[in-house]
Design an enzyme around this catalytic site. Structure first.
Site, PDB file in Angstrom:
ATOM      1  N   ARG A 130      -3.236   6.783   1.515  1.00  0.00           N
ATOM      2  CA  ARG A 130      -3.768   7.716   2.206  1.00  0.00           C
ATOM      3  C   ARG A 130      -2.763   8.465   3.184  1.00  0.00           C
ATOM      4  O   ARG A 130      -3.000   9.545   3.447  1.00  0.00           O
ATOM      5  CB  ARG A 130      -5.077   7.455   2.990  1.00  0.00           C
ATOM      6  N   ARG A 157       0.982  -1.056   0.139  1.00  0.00           N
ATOM      7  CA  ARG A 157       0.004   0.052  -0.040  1.00  0.00           C
ATOM      8  C   ARG A 157       0.816   1.296   0.031  1.00  0.00           C
ATOM      9  O   ARG A 157       0.535   2.259   0.572  1.00  0.00           O
ATOM     10  CB  ARG A 157      -0.797  -0.131   1.119  1.00  0.00           C
ATOM     11  N   ASP A 165      -7.245  -2.465  -6.879  1.00  0.00           N
ATOM     12  CA  ASP A 165      -7.772  -3.029  -5.828  1.00  0.00           C
ATOM     13  C   ASP A 165      -7.852  -4.510  -6.204  1.00  0.00           C
ATOM     14  O   ASP A 165      -8.134  -5.032  -7.097  1.00  0.00           O
ATOM     15  CB  ASP A 165      -8.916  -2.472  -5.291  1.00  0.00           C
ATOM     16  N   TYR A 208     -15.098 -11.849   0.477  1.00  0.00           N
ATOM     17  CA  TYR A 208     -15.882 -10.419   0.184  1.00  0.00           C
ATOM     18  C   TYR A 208     -17.237 -10.943  -0.591  1.00  0.00           C
ATOM     19  O   TYR A 208     -18.223 -10.351  -0.336  1.00  0.00           O
ATOM     20  CB  TYR A 208     -14.990  -9.467  -0.347  1.00  0.00           C
ATOM     21  N   ARG A 236      -6.832  11.811  -5.165  1.00  0.00           N
ATOM     22  CA  ARG A 236      -8.209  11.157  -4.852  1.00  0.00           C
ATOM     23  C   ARG A 236      -9.308  12.047  -4.698  1.00  0.00           C
ATOM     24  O   ARG A 236     -10.477  11.815  -5.172  1.00  0.00           O
ATOM     25  CB  ARG A 236      -7.947  10.298  -3.501  1.00  0.00           C
TER      26      ARG A 236
END
Ligand code: CP3
Length: 352
Positions: free
Chosen positions: A31, A27, A77, A154, A40
């Site tokens: 963020r 990652r 992703d 998921y 973003r």
């Protein structure tokens, strides 16, 4: 394949000598970087960012502009595959990923299409081509996918649910149907990773984030069996490129020997594992990637340097270590601490 200016990562994967231990960070585009948050915001959402190749390319390169990292990773992703299968991916603010149409019935699973990545995931392949073009061989580009098991969790639960009640029930009551889903995902992931390789990635990584919730026979039956198929499939369709595979199973430290038999070239490990022990068990077969606890990156410079030294010493002398965190970097990490870590790993491991 283009000639790489920095091939430390590929040399470490082949367990050849390197001048310094290569480092990249799971990652690494994300963020914690203010410049990521700006792009973003401009994109409007994380998913739009993933689906706009120029912006995905821009953010993938951001950490490399700041730090002398030894690899870039595609910005995307793992849930793009279920999205392409029609489940309708959403990211709810503060809640993580969710599907509009999770799998409810046997018919939902029987009807699931296996997406042609050149059509429904073309935005990912375009991002790969743009990033590879911009990198121009500076460092290798890593592509990735989720493992079939992790994607299935998921798709069945509908959103992240760490108790996994629905898929646990499927194991007990509908294991045939679960196997049908896992086989479809295996075919989809094989096509997807092969397409990423064709578009220009030089390494692929399989994230099995939720493999660690299974017991050992279940891990082999529901996760590893399918990962093995994917590795064999991509080797068979990419005979000339021989792109290495990194397998990361979070909380999978008890299965290192099993994973080393999967055909993967590197095992990613979390911080529960001792690299020295892992090396004794599997170091003659595969390279190891990891395994600093991401929480260390919120500590002082002295602690970051000491912990980097500890991880390097735990692996010890010799070949086949790729430094990384044991899981993804968190949004609260001060960006200057990543610079400290990269510097610590490179200087402490420098060999002349
Ligand atoms: O490593 C990289 O820099 C490449 C990009 C990457 C992302 N997700 C970007 C991302 C990779 C390799 C992933 C993989 C991924 N996605 C996994 C497997 C790895 C792991 O961490 O175990 C999983 C389980 C997902 C699903 C997912 N996507 C989750 C659970 C979340 C977090 C939700 C949250 O709000 O914390 C995401 C979102 C996500 N994926 C972000 C990024 C940069 C944050 C999105 C944002 O900007 O809000």
């Amino acid at each position: 394949m283009i000639k790489l200016k920095n091939d430390r990562l590929l040399r470490a994967i082949r367990r050849q000598p390197v001048d310094m231990t290569p480092i990249w960070i799971m990652r690494q585009a994300g963020r914690y970087l203010p410049e990521y948050r700006v792009v973003r915001q401009k994109a409007g959402s994380f998913l739009t960012l993933c689906k706009t190749p120029e912006l995905a390319c821009e953010v993938a390169l951001q950490p490399l502009a700041r730090y002398p990292l030894d690899a870039a990773i595609l910005f995307s992703d793992i849930l793009t595959i279920p999205d392409a299968m029609g489940l309708g991916l959403q990211f709810l603010e503060g809640e993580g990923p969710a599907f509009e149409k999770p799998l409810h019935s046997a018919r939902d699973i029987q009807n699931l299409p296996i997406p042609d990545p050149e059509i429904s995931l073309s935005y990912v392949l375009e991002a790969v081509r743009l990033i590879a073009h911009e990198l121009d061989g500076k460092v290798p580009l890593i592509g990735f996918s989720g493992s079939p098991w992790t994607l299935a969790t998921y798709m069945v639960e509908g959103k992240a649910n760490k108790a996994f009640p629905k898929i646990q029930t499927m194991i007990e009551e509908e294991s045939q149907l679960l196997h049908l889903l896992l086989q479809k995902l295996t075919d989809a992931v094989s096509l997807y990773l092969s397409a990423q390789i064709k578009a220009g990635v030089q390494v692929v990584m399989i994230f099995d984030t939720w493999g660690g919730m299974l017991n050992t026979p279940q891990y082999q039956e529901y996760s590893l069996q399918y990962v093995k198929q994917i590795i064999a499939n991509i080797a068979a369709t990419n005979l000339t490129s021989q792109v290495p595979v990194v397998l990361f199973t979070k909380a999978g430290g008890q299965w290192l020997e099993l994973m080393a038999e999967s055909g993967c070239d590197v095992i990613g490990v979390d911080w529960e594992v001792s690299l020295a022990d892992a090396r004794k068990k599997v170091g003659h077969k595969v390279a190891l990637q990891g395994n600093l606890n991401p929480a260390i990156l919120c500590q002082s410079e002295a602690t970051i340097r000491a912990e980097a030294a500890r991880v390097l010493a735990d692996f010890g002398d010799g070949c086949g270590h790729i430094f990384n965190l044991g899981h993804g970097i968190t949004p609260d990490v001060p960006p200057e601490n990543v610079a400290i870590l990269v510097d610590a790993v490179h200087t402490l491991s420098a060999r002349n």
